[in-house]
Each structure stands twice: as structure tokens, then as C-alpha cells.
Design a protein around this motif. Structure first.
Motif, PDB file in Angstrom:
ATOM      1  N   GLY A 181       0.821  -1.209   0.000  1.00  0.00           N
ATOM      2  CA  GLY A 181       0.000   0.000   0.000  1.00  0.00           C
ATOM      3  C   GLY A 181       0.847   1.246   0.000  1.00  0.00           C
ATOM      4  N   LEU A 182       0.324   2.302   0.600  1.00  0.00           N
ATOM      5  CA  LEU A 182       1.012   3.586   0.707  1.00  0.00           C
ATOM      6  C   LEU A 182       1.519   3.759   2.132  1.00  0.00           C
ATOM      7  CD1 LEU A 182      -1.511   5.848  -1.247  1.00  0.00           C
ATOM      8  CD2 LEU A 182       0.524   4.680  -2.125  1.00  0.00           C
ATOM      9  N   ARG A 183       2.748   4.178   2.264  1.00  0.00           N
ATOM     10  CA  ARG A 183       3.381   4.309   3.584  1.00  0.00           C
ATOM     11  C   ARG A 183       3.827   5.749   3.796  1.00  0.00           C
ATOM     12  NH1 ARG A 183       7.800   0.080   6.153  1.00  0.00           N
ATOM     13  NH2 ARG A 183       8.412   1.319   7.977  1.00  0.00           N
ATOM     14  N   GLU A 184       3.399   6.336   4.917  1.00  0.00           N
ATOM     15  CA  GLU A 184       3.754   7.709   5.253  1.00  0.00           C
ATOM     16  C   GLU A 184       4.177   7.777   6.719  1.00  0.00           C
ATOM     17  OE1 GLU A 184       3.872  10.136   3.154  1.00  0.00           O
ATOM     18  OE2 GLU A 184       2.750   9.314   1.440  1.00  0.00           O
ATOM     19  N   ARG A 185       5.015   8.773   7.033  1.00  0.00           N
ATOM     20  CA  ARG A 185       5.457   8.966   8.426  1.00  0.00           C
ATOM     21  C   ARG A 185       4.658  10.078   9.084  1.00  0.00           C
ATOM     22  NH1 ARG A 185      11.486   8.019  10.140  1.00  0.00           N
ATOM     23  NH2 ARG A 185      10.621   5.989   9.518  1.00  0.00           N
ATOM     24  N   TYR A 186       4.269   9.843  10.343  1.00  0.00           N
ATOM     25  CA  TYR A 186       3.479  10.801  11.112  1.00  0.00           C
ATOM     26  C   TYR A 186       4.041  10.922  12.519  1.00  0.00           C
ATOM     27  CZ  TYR A 186      -0.095  10.041   7.507  1.00  0.00           C
ATOM     28  OH  TYR A 186      -0.774   9.946   6.311  1.00  0.00           O
ATOM     29  N   SER A 187       3.712  12.026  13.156  1.00  0.00           N
ATOM     30  CA  SER A 187       3.793  12.130  14.608  1.00  0.00           C
ATOM     31  C   SER A 187       2.355  12.088  15.111  1.00  0.00           C
ATOM     32  CB  SER A 187       4.457  13.445  15.029  1.00  0.00           C
ATOM     33  OG  SER A 187       3.614  14.541  14.685  1.00  0.00           O
TER      34      SER A 187
ATOM     35  N   ARG B  62       5.032  -9.896  -5.496  1.00  0.00           N
ATOM     36  CA  ARG B  62       5.634  -8.569  -5.471  1.00  0.00           C
ATOM     37  C   ARG B  62       4.563  -7.484  -5.423  1.00  0.00           C
ATOM     38  NH1 ARG B  62      10.105  -8.076 -10.075  1.00  0.00           N
ATOM     39  NH2 ARG B  62      10.358  -6.092  -8.963  1.00  0.00           N
ATOM     40  N   ALA B  63       4.948  -6.343  -4.840  1.00  0.00           N
ATOM     41  CA  ALA B  63       4.015  -5.212  -4.756  1.00  0.00           C
ATOM     42  C   ALA B  63       3.789  -4.620  -6.136  1.00  0.00           C
ATOM     43  CB  ALA B  63       4.565  -4.150  -3.823  1.00  0.00           C
ATOM     44  N   PRO B  64       2.565  -4.231  -6.457  1.00  0.00           N
ATOM     45  CA  PRO B  64       2.285  -3.559  -7.739  1.00  0.00           C
ATOM     46  C   PRO B  64       3.005  -2.218  -7.818  1.00  0.00           C
ATOM     47  CG  PRO B  64       0.261  -4.293  -6.644  1.00  0.00           C
ATOM     48  CD  PRO B  64       1.364  -4.426  -5.644  1.00  0.00           C
ATOM     49  N   ALA B  65       3.150  -1.706  -9.003  1.00  0.00           N
ATOM     50  CA  ALA B  65       3.804  -0.410  -9.216  1.00  0.00           C
ATOM     51  C   ALA B  65       3.082   0.681  -8.434  1.00  0.00           C
ATOM     52  CB  ALA B  65       3.792  -0.062 -10.706  1.00  0.00           C
ATOM     53  N   GLY B  66       3.856   1.525  -7.764  1.00  0.00           N
ATOM     54  CA  GLY B  66       3.293   2.630  -7.000  1.00  0.00           C
ATOM     55  C   GLY B  66       2.983   2.302  -5.559  1.00  0.00           C
TER      56      GLY B  66
END
Length: 275
Positions: free
Chosen positions: A141-147, A198-202
Motif C-alpha cells: 500500500g502507501l506508507r507515510e510517516r506521522y507524529s 511482489r508489490a504492484p507499481a506505485g
């Protein structure tokens, strides 16, 4: 007393210690760094060390407004090793120098951080979890960093994921919101789907190992899920006889969850082991 209440009490009674660390507070609360960091952030919306620094600099501001004659001594008491470092942090917090505050003699209009008092939201009654062994899985999926201060951006991350096509390597129909501990009290959040291969593109892939989990059900609206997370880490886990392993924990959205309304309920999976 909950783990966060213990941490707040300990900080207020030991903030004068210039060497006070996250490890010290965790030891006083009989918790791991990971457990305390998660519980504190969920209960307060802040990282523990940022809160400690804000409390120290607030106390410094009060002392200076009261006419403290030696700014370096105030800086050292606040945990800063030099006048310059203290002045820089002070200006970032309040928009003026320590000398300017001492000269004006009051704190009116300053963004002081008062001692936190927990509200009653921690009184949520949890249904007993089920304890299960879960085989390894891979989430893409999509991975982002947060506080904990910036976590309001997570819903928009899910919206971005919805724009990606469903891959052929999809396993099942569940969606996952995975939390991964990062440095400095931050965390990475991966919203995604289970895949084989494998993970899909993006998209990025995260392999989650086989673990023993305590699985809770959050029955209410998704907007209130933070209260369930808080009750788990702040109250249930310390009393359970188990410990959090510190690996990825996650929310699992299955067929009961209605994306359009936010209702239907969500499972929360916490990897645990005996103490």
C-alpha cells in the motif's frame, strides 16, 4: 492508575532532572519504551519527550517572568547545555528571547504548556479480546510517516490508496492500516491490502511475520477508534499479564466496515507475548 497517568505524575515530579530520559520514565512505569510511547501518544496526542521539553521551557518562562536573575542557571535547570541552545528553543516556543520575557515581567499571551490532566475518555470499557496465532502476511500500500500531532493526515492517505487499481496478486478482500514504530516518537502508517508476490507499481510492501495476537473489536464509528487504541495500550495491556512485542500492529477492515459511513466496526490486532 493507567500507564499514562503514571508517566505524567513522574514527569511532573522529576522534570527538574536535566538527564531525565524516555528510558527513565518507562522504567518508572514498568513499561517498554515502545509501549509507553504508543500509550502516551494515543492518550495525549503528543510525543512524551516533546511534552517534557515543553513543560521544562514553560517552567523556565514562569521563572524568568518572576525575575530569575541568572538565565544560564534557568537554561541548565531546563535541560539545556548552553545559553545559545536555550535561547533558540525559547524563541521557537514563544517568539521572544529569555531576556525579553524577563524584562517585560509577565507571561500573558505566551503559548505555555500546562501540566496535562487525562480526561475520562480512558474509561472506555473494552470487550475481552480473542487470542490467536496469525500466519505471516504481506501488505502492500502507501506508507507515510506521522507524529501524533500530524496523524490527522491518515484519512487522506486512504483516499489516495483508493485511486490505485486492484492488483491481480490481491489476497482476500480485507484492508489493513499498519502502524510501525519509528525514531523520535514518530510512526509509519501503511494503508493497504494483502498480496501474494511482489508489490504492484506505485505501492510498497511490508512483510509481517507470524505472531500471537490479541484481537479487539472497535464497534463504533471510525472517528472514535483512537479511544479504543488508547484503552488497549493505556489500561488493558498493563493489567493483562502480556507485553506488546513492538512489531507492527494493525487495524483490519473486513466486510463489516462501511467505507461510505465509517460504521460497522474494525478489528485491532496487537502482537503480544507472555511477560
Amino acid at each position: 492508575m493507567s500507564i499514562v497517568a503514571k508517566a505524567l505524575w513522574y514527569i511532573e515530579n522529576n522534570s527538574a532532572r536535566a538527564d531525565l530520559s524516555l528510558d527513565d520514565v518507562a522504567a518508572a512505569c514498568e513499561a517498554s519504551r515502545f509501549h509507553l510511547t504508543r500509550a502516551f501518544g494515543l492518550a495525549t496526542g503528543r510525543t512524551l519527550m516533546r511534552y517534557l521539553r515543553a513543560r521544562r521551557i514553560t517552567q523556565a518562562a514562569l521563572a524568568l517572568a518572576d525575575g530569575a536573575p541568572d538565565i544560564l542557571a534557568v537554561a541548565l535547570d531546563a535541560g539545556y547545555g548552553s545559553h545559545e541552545a536555550f535561547t533558540r528553543a525559547f524563541r521557537e516556543q514563544f517568539g521572544l528571547t529569555p531576556e525579553a520575557l524577563r524584562a517585560r515581567g509577565h507571561c500573558e499571551g505566551l503559548d505555555l504548556v500546562r501540566a496535562l490532566r487525562l480526561d475520562h475518555g480512558g474509561d472506555l470499557v473494552l470487550a475481552a479480546p480473542r487470542l490467536v496465532e496469525r500466519p505471516a502476511l504481506t501488505v502492500a500500500g502507501l506508507r507515510e510517516r506521522y507524529s501524533h500531532e500530524t496523524a490527522a493526515g491518515i484519512p487522506a492517505q486512504w483516499q489516495r490508496l483508493a485511486g490505485h487499481p486492484v492488483p491481480a496478486c490481491l489476497v482476500g478482500s480485507n484492508e489493513y492500516g499498519v502502524c510501525i514504530e519509528a525514531d523520535g516518537g514518530a510512526f509509519d502508517y501503511l494503508c493497504g491490502i494483502e498480496i501474494a508476490g511482489r508489490a504492484p507499481a506505485g505501492l510498497v510492501a511490508l512483510a509481517i511475520p507470524a505472531r500471537h495476537y490479541a484481537v479487539f473489536f472497535h464497534p463504533g464509528h471510525i472517528a472514535a477508534i483512537r479511544m479504543t487504541w488508547r484503552a488497549i495500550y493505556d489500561r488493558w495491556l498493563p493489567a493483562s499479564g502480556l507485553r506488546a512485542l513492538g512489531g507492527p500492529d494493525f487495524e483490519r477492515y473486513d466486510g463489516r466496515f462501511d467505507v461510505a459511513t465509517g460504521e460497522g466496526g474494525v478489528e485491532i490486532w496487537i502482537p503480544v507475548a507472555a511477560r
